[in-house]
Design a protein around this motif. Structure first.
Motif, PDB file in Angstrom:
ATOM      1  N   VAL A  11      -0.461  -2.726  -8.076  1.00  0.00           N
ATOM      2  CA  VAL A  11      -1.400  -3.627  -8.765  1.00  0.00           C
ATOM      3  C   VAL A  11      -1.751  -4.832  -7.887  1.00  0.00           C
ATOM      4  N   GLN A  12      -0.861  -5.229  -7.008  1.00  0.00           N
ATOM      5  CA  GLN A  12      -1.152  -6.365  -6.137  1.00  0.00           C
ATOM      6  C   GLN A  12      -2.382  -6.103  -5.271  1.00  0.00           C
ATOM      7  N   ALA A  13      -2.568  -4.867  -4.828  1.00  0.00           N
ATOM      8  CA  ALA A  13      -3.732  -4.508  -4.017  1.00  0.00           C
ATOM      9  C   ALA A  13      -4.883  -3.963  -4.864  1.00  0.00           C
ATOM     10  N   HIS A  14      -4.563  -3.479  -6.052  1.00  0.00           N
ATOM     11  CA  HIS A  14      -5.571  -2.858  -6.927  1.00  0.00           C
ATOM     12  C   HIS A  14      -5.398  -3.422  -8.341  1.00  0.00           C
ATOM     13  N   PRO A  15      -5.842  -4.660  -8.575  1.00  0.00           N
ATOM     14  CA  PRO A  15      -5.592  -5.347  -9.847  1.00  0.00           C
ATOM     15  C   PRO A  15      -6.104  -4.617 -11.088  1.00  0.00           C
ATOM     16  N   HIS A  16      -7.149  -3.815 -10.952  1.00  0.00           N
ATOM     17  CA  HIS A  16      -7.675  -3.110 -12.129  1.00  0.00           C
ATOM     18  C   HIS A  16      -6.637  -2.147 -12.723  1.00  0.00           C
ATOM     19  N   LEU A  31     -11.804   3.419  -7.500  1.00  0.00           N
ATOM     20  CA  LEU A  31     -10.930   3.941  -8.546  1.00  0.00           C
ATOM     21  C   LEU A  31     -10.088   5.090  -8.005  1.00  0.00           C
ATOM     22  N   GLU A  32     -10.749   6.040  -7.364  1.00  0.00           N
ATOM     23  CA  GLU A  32     -10.025   7.189  -6.822  1.00  0.00           C
ATOM     24  C   GLU A  32      -8.997   6.744  -5.777  1.00  0.00           C
ATOM     25  N   GLU A  33      -9.408   5.866  -4.892  1.00  0.00           N
ATOM     26  CA  GLU A  33      -8.492   5.375  -3.850  1.00  0.00           C
ATOM     27  C   GLU A  33      -7.253   4.726  -4.467  1.00  0.00           C
ATOM     28  N   SER A  34      -7.458   3.887  -5.476  1.00  0.00           N
ATOM     29  CA  SER A  34      -6.326   3.186  -6.078  1.00  0.00           C
ATOM     30  C   SER A  34      -5.387   4.149  -6.794  1.00  0.00           C
ATOM     31  N   GLU A  66       0.686   8.504  -4.476  1.00  0.00           N
ATOM     32  CA  GLU A  66       1.402   8.615  -3.205  1.00  0.00           C
ATOM     33  C   GLU A  66       2.626   7.715  -3.169  1.00  0.00           C
ATOM     34  N   GLU A  67       2.492   6.493  -3.651  1.00  0.00           N
ATOM     35  CA  GLU A  67       3.602   5.562  -3.626  1.00  0.00           C
ATOM     36  C   GLU A  67       4.716   6.027  -4.569  1.00  0.00           C
ATOM     37  N   TRP A  68       4.355   6.528  -5.734  1.00  0.00           N
ATOM     38  CA  TRP A  68       5.363   7.011  -6.664  1.00  0.00           C
ATOM     39  C   TRP A  68       6.117   8.206  -6.072  1.00  0.00           C
ATOM     40  N   LEU A  69       5.370   9.130  -5.467  1.00  0.00           N
ATOM     41  CA  LEU A  69       6.012  10.280  -4.824  1.00  0.00           C
ATOM     42  C   LEU A  69       6.892   9.845  -3.663  1.00  0.00           C
ATOM     43  N   ARG A  70       6.442   8.861  -2.907  1.00  0.00           N
ATOM     44  CA  ARG A  70       7.228   8.369  -1.768  1.00  0.00           C
ATOM     45  C   ARG A  70       8.549   7.766  -2.240  1.00  0.00           C
ATOM     46  N   VAL A  71       8.477   6.933  -3.273  1.00  0.00           N
ATOM     47  CA  VAL A  71       9.689   6.291  -3.789  1.00  0.00           C
ATOM     48  C   VAL A  71      10.620   7.330  -4.413  1.00  0.00           C
TER      49      VAL A  71
END
Length: 124
Positions: free
Chosen positions: A45-50, A78-81, A87-92
């Motif tokens: 959310v810090q990079a994609h506040p929406h 929207l798609e990028e965010s 990706e971040e969830w899968l990475r973590v």
């Protein structure tokens, strides 16, 4: 292939998160998934506040808060965010589980049907 409409894109990602949630819950449980996803969402959310309109619940990621404003968002942004969030969830999850779940999670995600070219949100 034309880009799906923003509502169809949101439906696709919602189905993707549901598939990931179902598969992850089998191995980790909902409490662990909630904590991990809340942390990941906070960071993204810090990079994609929406995306702050999304909510994490014991049933998974809820998209209802984003639906009223989805038409106002740039479809590419929207798609990028949403891709970044997945990706971040899968990475973590991969890092926390020593990649034990990664193949199963990717398989669950790939099984989600994309919306039709018309962008109606219906599977092909």
């Amino acid at each position: 292939m034309p880009r799906p409409s923003p509502p169809a894109l949101l439906d696709l990602f919602e189905r993707g998160f549901q598939a990931l949630w179902r598969r992850g819950r089998l191995a980790l449980g909902e409490v662990t998934l909630v904590v991990i996803l809340e942390r990941v969402l906070h960071r993204v959310v810090q990079a994609h506040p929406h995306l702050s309109a999304l909510a994490v619940t014991p049933e998974g990621l809820r998209f209802e808060g984003l639906r009223p404003v989805v038409a106002e968002l740039d479809p590419e942004r929207l798609e990028e965010s949403l891709v970044v969030l997945v990706e971040e969830w899968l990475r973590v999850l991969g890092a926390l589980t020593g990649e034990v779940l990664s193949a199963a999670l990717r398989e669950a995600l790939l099984a989600v049907e994309r919306p039709s070219a018309e962008g109606t949100g219906r599977p092909r």
